[in-house]
Design a protein around this motif. Sequence first.
Motif, PDB file in Angstrom:
ATOM      1  N   LYS A 226       0.835  -1.206   0.000  1.00 32.14           N
ATOM      2  CA  LYS A 226       0.000   0.000   0.000  1.00 32.14           C
ATOM      3  C   LYS A 226       0.869   1.256   0.000  1.00 32.14           C
ATOM      4  O   LYS A 226       0.622   2.207  -0.773  1.00 32.14           O
ATOM      5  N   LEU A 227       1.897   1.284   0.841  1.00 27.74           N
ATOM      6  CA  LEU A 227       2.782   2.438   0.928  1.00 27.74           C
ATOM      7  C   LEU A 227       3.491   2.689  -0.400  1.00 27.74           C
ATOM      8  O   LEU A 227       3.487   3.814  -0.930  1.00 27.74           O
ATOM      9  N   LEU A 228       4.110   1.650  -0.967  1.00 23.10           N
ATOM     10  CA  LEU A 228       4.897   1.834  -2.181  1.00 23.10           C
ATOM     11  C   LEU A 228       4.030   2.139  -3.395  1.00 23.10           C
ATOM     12  O   LEU A 228       4.476   2.827  -4.326  1.00 23.10           O
ATOM     13  N   THR A 229       2.803   1.656  -3.404  1.00 19.47           N
ATOM     14  CA  THR A 229       1.888   2.005  -4.485  1.00 19.47           C
ATOM     15  C   THR A 229       1.620   3.502  -4.496  1.00 19.47           C
ATOM     16  O   THR A 229       1.665   4.154  -5.550  1.00 19.47           O
ATOM     17  N   GLU A 230       1.386   4.069  -3.318  1.00 20.73           N
ATOM     18  CA  GLU A 230       1.154   5.511  -3.221  1.00 20.73           C
ATOM     19  C   GLU A 230       2.417   6.301  -3.527  1.00 20.73           C
ATOM     20  O   GLU A 230       2.371   7.363  -4.156  1.00 20.73           O
ATOM     21  N   VAL A 231       3.558   5.781  -3.083  1.00 21.58           N
ATOM     22  CA  VAL A 231       4.845   6.431  -3.365  1.00 21.58           C
ATOM     23  C   VAL A 231       5.076   6.509  -4.868  1.00 21.58           C
ATOM     24  O   VAL A 231       5.506   7.541  -5.410  1.00 21.58           O
TER      25      VAL A 231
END
Length: 400
Positions: A226-231
């Motif tokens: 989830k974090l890296l998708t938004e990043v």
Amino acid sequence: MSSSKFFRKLRSLVFISTAATGITFGYSYYRNDENFFRTILIPSIMMLEAEQAHRLAVLICKWKLLPPVSYKDPEVLGTSICNISLKNPVGIAAGFDKNAEAIEGLSQLGFGFVEIGSVTPMPQAGNQKPRVFRLKEDEAIINRYGFNSDGHEQVWHRIQQLRASGRFEGVIGVNLGKNKTSEDPVSDYVEGLKLFSPCADYLVINVSSPNTPGLRDMQHKDTLKKLLTEVNKTKSSLETPKPIFLKLAPDLTHDELKDICKTIKRKECQVDGLIISNTTIDRSVTLRSSNSQEVGGLSGRPLKEKSTRMIEDAYKLTDGKVPIIGAGGIGSGQDAYDKILAGASAIQLYSSFVYQGPPVVTKVKKELDELLGINGYDSVAQAVGQGITKEKRSIFSYFF
């Protein structure tokens, strides 16, 4: 001889001796004499409480009280990582200059790149003091700073000022963290990317400090996804996107590391590189120092083999396609060389800088240059991932 004449001579002797000592100390200080730092200056600084000494070291670098080193980096040490050209592969790790106060001074000491932070969106004081402890017998440090930070705005302003001055062209990495009480950690990282991308050469997503509650949970595959998708969504929207590194904890199991490496192979979760590793919460039975059981992250020599082994594992799991910055227990050219052979394209120091002082930077570079030449490598890049010796492998097997 009269007593007055005797005391005049004694005063003269004391004055001459003091002046001579001062000149000798000053000469050794300004030529970055390794023996002087290790035997006199560093032990003197270590008389201060650990955090006070850290602050003093930052101020010395901030005000450039040490002259630029005279050592010229040989061509063999020139390299690149994620298309960032480095005059040498030796950087200062995040955690030393948390608030971008001493970038220029650190660069003048010979570092090939300077990583600042971790920086949080809002200013925060960090954990209560005392929160830094020396393990002298182990050449290690335990810290539980807890992301004490001046905040995005202040740190951004300092970097902008330095860039605008036109006197600094070195490589700056910005290590991003989240606020302790943040209700939206993903947003903390996203806002950091937006703000610092125009002025940084690379950015680091730090989800591996042990000193912020819940932070390491963000390494779990679903949360990390989830974090890296938004990043990645944010990065693709930026006018000046910069390489993004993910900093990992050395306490991950092999299966957890495998999951992370699978995650970052997904298009929507890609990162440009890894930093291996952060500090460890593990406490080896071989530690001798009285402070060894303090709560916090352990860095320095006891972390060396563990981080090197993790670099080798990550290099294999990513098929050598994800550049790695290696950190953990580097205090010599051999330590740096081992991490490069294991798969690191560049390396970072911190604890050895504390225990050996600024001369350690030149020492590591000279020894690394020699080792590359002895082993037939014309560049750092040629040695990356070439494997460590059977003897070293047997040492890893014995301890781990």
